[in-house]
Write a protein that holds these residues in place. Structure first.
Motif, PDB file in Angstrom:
ATOM      1  N   ASP A  35     -36.848  78.112  12.638  1.00 48.27           N
ATOM      2  CA  ASP A  35     -36.793  78.994  11.477  1.00 48.27           C
ATOM      3  C   ASP A  35     -36.376  80.375  11.948  1.00 48.27           C
ATOM      4  N   PRO A  36     -35.161  80.830  11.613  1.00 42.42           N
ATOM      5  CA  PRO A  36     -34.739  82.158  12.049  1.00 42.42           C
ATOM      6  C   PRO A  36     -35.592  83.239  11.390  1.00 42.42           C
ATOM      7  N   LEU A  37     -35.782  84.343  12.109  1.00 38.95           N
ATOM      8  CA  LEU A  37     -36.573  85.448  11.591  1.00 38.95           C
ATOM      9  C   LEU A  37     -35.765  86.234  10.565  1.00 38.95           C
ATOM     10  N   GLY A  38     -36.442  86.623   9.518  1.00 37.93           N
ATOM     11  CA  GLY A  38     -35.813  87.422   8.481  1.00 37.93           C
ATOM     12  C   GLY A  38     -35.899  88.898   8.804  1.00 37.93           C
ATOM     13  N   PRO A  39     -35.270  89.736   7.966  1.00 41.72           N
ATOM     14  CA  PRO A  39     -35.293  91.178   8.226  1.00 41.72           C
ATOM     15  C   PRO A  39     -36.693  91.784   8.099  1.00 41.72           C
ATOM     16  N   VAL A  40     -37.547  91.253   7.222  1.00 41.78           N
ATOM     17  CA  VAL A  40     -38.896  91.788   7.065  1.00 41.78           C
ATOM     18  C   VAL A  40     -39.715  91.498   8.323  1.00 41.78           C
ATOM     19  N   GLU A  41     -39.640  90.271   8.826  1.00 39.94           N
ATOM     20  CA  GLU A  41     -40.385  89.915  10.034  1.00 39.94           C
ATOM     21  C   GLU A  41     -39.884  90.697  11.240  1.00 39.94           C
ATOM     22  N   THR A  42     -38.581  90.914  11.310  1.00 38.12           N
ATOM     23  CA  THR A  42     -38.016  91.696  12.404  1.00 38.12           C
ATOM     24  C   THR A  42     -38.503  93.141  12.331  1.00 38.12           C
ATOM     25  N   GLY A  43     -38.519  93.704  11.138  1.00 35.96           N
ATOM     26  CA  GLY A  43     -38.986  95.080  10.962  1.00 35.96           C
ATOM     27  C   GLY A  43     -40.461  95.234  11.310  1.00 35.96           C
ATOM     28  N   ILE A  44     -41.273  94.262  10.908  1.00 33.66           N
ATOM     29  CA  ILE A  44     -42.702  94.313  11.236  1.00 33.66           C
ATOM     30  C   ILE A  44     -42.894  94.227  12.746  1.00 33.66           C
ATOM     31  N   GLY A  45     -42.156  93.338  13.392  1.00 35.55           N
ATOM     32  CA  GLY A  45     -42.263  93.205  14.850  1.00 35.55           C
ATOM     33  C   GLY A  45     -41.848  94.463  15.584  1.00 35.55           C
ATOM     34  N   LEU A  46     -40.733  95.057  15.173  1.00 37.22           N
ATOM     35  CA  LEU A  46     -40.279  96.299  15.805  1.00 37.22           C
ATOM     36  C   LEU A  46     -41.250  97.442  15.539  1.00 37.22           C
ATOM     37  N   GLY A  47     -41.799  97.485  14.334  1.00 40.36           N
ATOM     38  CA  GLY A  47     -42.776  98.519  14.003  1.00 40.36           C
ATOM     39  C   GLY A  47     -44.043  98.392  14.846  1.00 40.36           C
ATOM     40  N   MET A  48     -44.513  97.193  15.058  1.00 35.73           N
ATOM     41  CA  MET A  48     -45.713  96.981  15.882  1.00 35.73           C
ATOM     42  C   MET A  48     -45.460  97.374  17.337  1.00 35.73           C
ATOM     43  N   PHE A  49     -44.292  97.017  17.857  1.00 38.58           N
ATOM     44  CA  PHE A  49     -43.954  97.423  19.225  1.00 38.58           C
ATOM     45  C   PHE A  49     -43.883  98.944  19.342  1.00 38.58           C
ATOM     46  N   ALA A  50     -43.257  99.600  18.372  1.00 33.77           N
ATOM     47  CA  ALA A  50     -43.154 101.061  18.403  1.00 33.77           C
ATOM     48  C   ALA A  50     -44.536 101.693  18.321  1.00 33.77           C
TER      49      ALA A  50
END
Length: 71
Positions: A35-50
């Motif tokens: 299941d490819p990651l969507g833009p919302v999941e990508t944004g949440i992941g990048l936000g958590m890393f930041a």
């Protein structure tokens, strides 16, 4: 007598001095994700890393004056 002492030292120290390499194998998968990651999941992941990286530095900078004061 000294040859026996050297032989004992050599037999006990030599295995400890030998280099034993540990072979590590990575689990690498060549197939694409199910299941490819969507833009919302990508944004949440990048936000958590930041937040995880910049959060502690921001906390220290925000409370810098309290760190400077001596108690």
């Amino acid at each position: 007598m000294s040859s026996g002492v050297f032989r004992t030292i050599a037999t006990r120290v030599a295995p400890a001095l030998r280099y034993t390499a540990v072979v590590q194998r990575a689990n690498v998968f060549t197939r694409p994700a199910k299941d490819p990651l969507g833009p919302v999941e990508t944004g949440i992941g990048l936000g958590m890393f930041a937040l995880a990286i910049l959060g502690p530095a921001g906390w220290i900078l925000a409370n810098l004056e309290s760190y400077k004061s001596k108690e």
